[in-house]
Design a protein around this motif. Sequence first.
Motif, PDB file in Angstrom:
ATOM      1  N   VAL A 164       3.138 -33.475 124.885  1.00 51.70           N
ATOM      2  CA  VAL A 164       3.869 -32.758 123.842  1.00 51.70           C
ATOM      3  C   VAL A 164       5.320 -32.564 124.269  1.00 51.70           C
ATOM      4  O   VAL A 164       6.247 -32.789 123.481  1.00 51.70           O
ATOM      5  CB  VAL A 164       3.199 -31.396 123.533  1.00 51.70           C
ATOM      6  CG1 VAL A 164       4.047 -30.579 122.590  1.00 51.70           C
ATOM      7  CG2 VAL A 164       1.812 -31.609 122.965  1.00 51.70           C
ATOM      8  N   TYR A 165       5.522 -32.157 125.507  1.00 49.48           N
ATOM      9  CA  TYR A 165       6.878 -31.966 126.033  1.00 49.48           C
ATOM     10  C   TYR A 165       7.660 -33.273 125.979  1.00 49.48           C
ATOM     11  O   TYR A 165       8.819 -33.303 125.568  1.00 49.48           O
ATOM     12  CB  TYR A 165       6.800 -31.443 127.469  1.00 49.48           C
ATOM     13  CG  TYR A 165       8.145 -31.321 128.147  1.00 49.48           C
ATOM     14  CD1 TYR A 165       8.989 -30.274 127.856  1.00 49.48           C
ATOM     15  CD2 TYR A 165       8.557 -32.280 129.073  1.00 49.48           C
ATOM     16  CE1 TYR A 165      10.227 -30.166 128.468  1.00 49.48           C
ATOM     17  CE2 TYR A 165       9.787 -32.176 129.683  1.00 49.48           C
ATOM     18  CZ  TYR A 165      10.620 -31.120 129.388  1.00 49.48           C
ATOM     19  OH  TYR A 165      11.836 -31.027 129.991  1.00 49.48           O
ATOM     20  N   THR A 166       7.035 -34.386 126.381  1.00 52.30           N
ATOM     21  CA  THR A 166       7.691 -35.687 126.372  1.00 52.30           C
ATOM     22  C   THR A 166       8.072 -36.097 124.948  1.00 52.30           C
ATOM     23  O   THR A 166       9.166 -36.629 124.717  1.00 52.30           O
ATOM     24  CB  THR A 166       6.779 -36.754 126.997  1.00 52.30           C
ATOM     25  OG1 THR A 166       6.433 -36.339 128.325  1.00 52.30           O
ATOM     26  CG2 THR A 166       7.443 -38.105 127.050  1.00 52.30           C
ATOM     27  N   ALA A 167       7.189 -35.844 123.998  1.00 51.46           N
ATOM     28  CA  ALA A 167       7.484 -36.194 122.606  1.00 51.46           C
ATOM     29  C   ALA A 167       8.679 -35.393 122.085  1.00 51.46           C
ATOM     30  O   ALA A 167       9.566 -35.936 121.429  1.00 51.46           O
ATOM     31  CB  ALA A 167       6.259 -35.948 121.739  1.00 51.46           C
ATOM     32  N   ILE A 168       8.723 -34.114 122.381  1.00 56.19           N
ATOM     33  CA  ILE A 168       9.826 -33.266 121.917  1.00 56.19           C
ATOM     34  C   ILE A 168      11.146 -33.702 122.561  1.00 56.19           C
ATOM     35  O   ILE A 168      12.172 -33.809 121.887  1.00 56.19           O
ATOM     36  CB  ILE A 168       9.526 -31.780 122.205  1.00 56.19           C
ATOM     37  CG1 ILE A 168       8.379 -31.318 121.311  1.00 56.19           C
ATOM     38  CG2 ILE A 168      10.758 -30.920 121.990  1.00 56.19           C
ATOM     39  CD1 ILE A 168       7.842 -29.943 121.644  1.00 56.19           C
ATOM     40  N   VAL A 169      11.129 -33.968 123.852  1.00 58.62           N
ATOM     41  CA  VAL A 169      12.343 -34.388 124.549  1.00 58.62           C
ATOM     42  C   VAL A 169      12.810 -35.755 124.043  1.00 58.62           C
ATOM     43  O   VAL A 169      14.011 -35.982 123.873  1.00 58.62           O
ATOM     44  CB  VAL A 169      12.111 -34.399 126.080  1.00 58.62           C
ATOM     45  CG1 VAL A 169      13.241 -35.080 126.803  1.00 58.62           C
ATOM     46  CG2 VAL A 169      11.941 -32.979 126.584  1.00 58.62           C
ATOM     47  N   ALA A 170      11.877 -36.660 123.765  1.00 60.00           N
ATOM     48  CA  ALA A 170      12.255 -37.986 123.264  1.00 60.00           C
ATOM     49  C   ALA A 170      12.928 -37.875 121.896  1.00 60.00           C
ATOM     50  O   ALA A 170      13.941 -38.538 121.639  1.00 60.00           O
ATOM     51  CB  ALA A 170      11.018 -38.881 123.184  1.00 60.00           C
ATOM     52  N   ILE A 171      12.394 -37.031 121.027  1.00 61.76           N
ATOM     53  CA  ILE A 171      13.005 -36.845 119.706  1.00 61.76           C
ATOM     54  C   ILE A 171      14.400 -36.240 119.849  1.00 61.76           C
ATOM     55  O   ILE A 171      15.346 -36.660 119.165  1.00 61.76           O
ATOM     56  CB  ILE A 171      12.097 -35.969 118.820  1.00 61.76           C
ATOM     57  CG1 ILE A 171      10.831 -36.750 118.469  1.00 61.76           C
ATOM     58  CG2 ILE A 171      12.823 -35.524 117.557  1.00 61.76           C
ATOM     59  CD1 ILE A 171       9.763 -35.916 117.802  1.00 61.76           C
TER      60      ILE A 171
END
Length: 78
Positions: free
Chosen positions: A21-28
């Motif tokens: 979830v953290y990776t998805a938010i940072v990627a966006i």
Amino acid sequence: MRAVQALWRSRLREDMGGIAVYTAIVAIALLGIIGLALDGAGKLRATERADAVAMEAAPRGRPGHRPRRRSRRRSLAR
């Protein structure tokens, strides 16, 4: 020692999926920042081009400059 290992294992099981979830938010967020940077660069390039065109056209509008006269044929045809 086993008690510490058991504690860490239980904590890791609780946090499963949190990194995804953290990776998805940072990627966006990073894609948004990159998009803003590219958009700003495009605007800067367009502004510089407009300034160059204006500087090139400026001598044509200087005081004392006489524009070319139209021929009579064109003015009579209208």
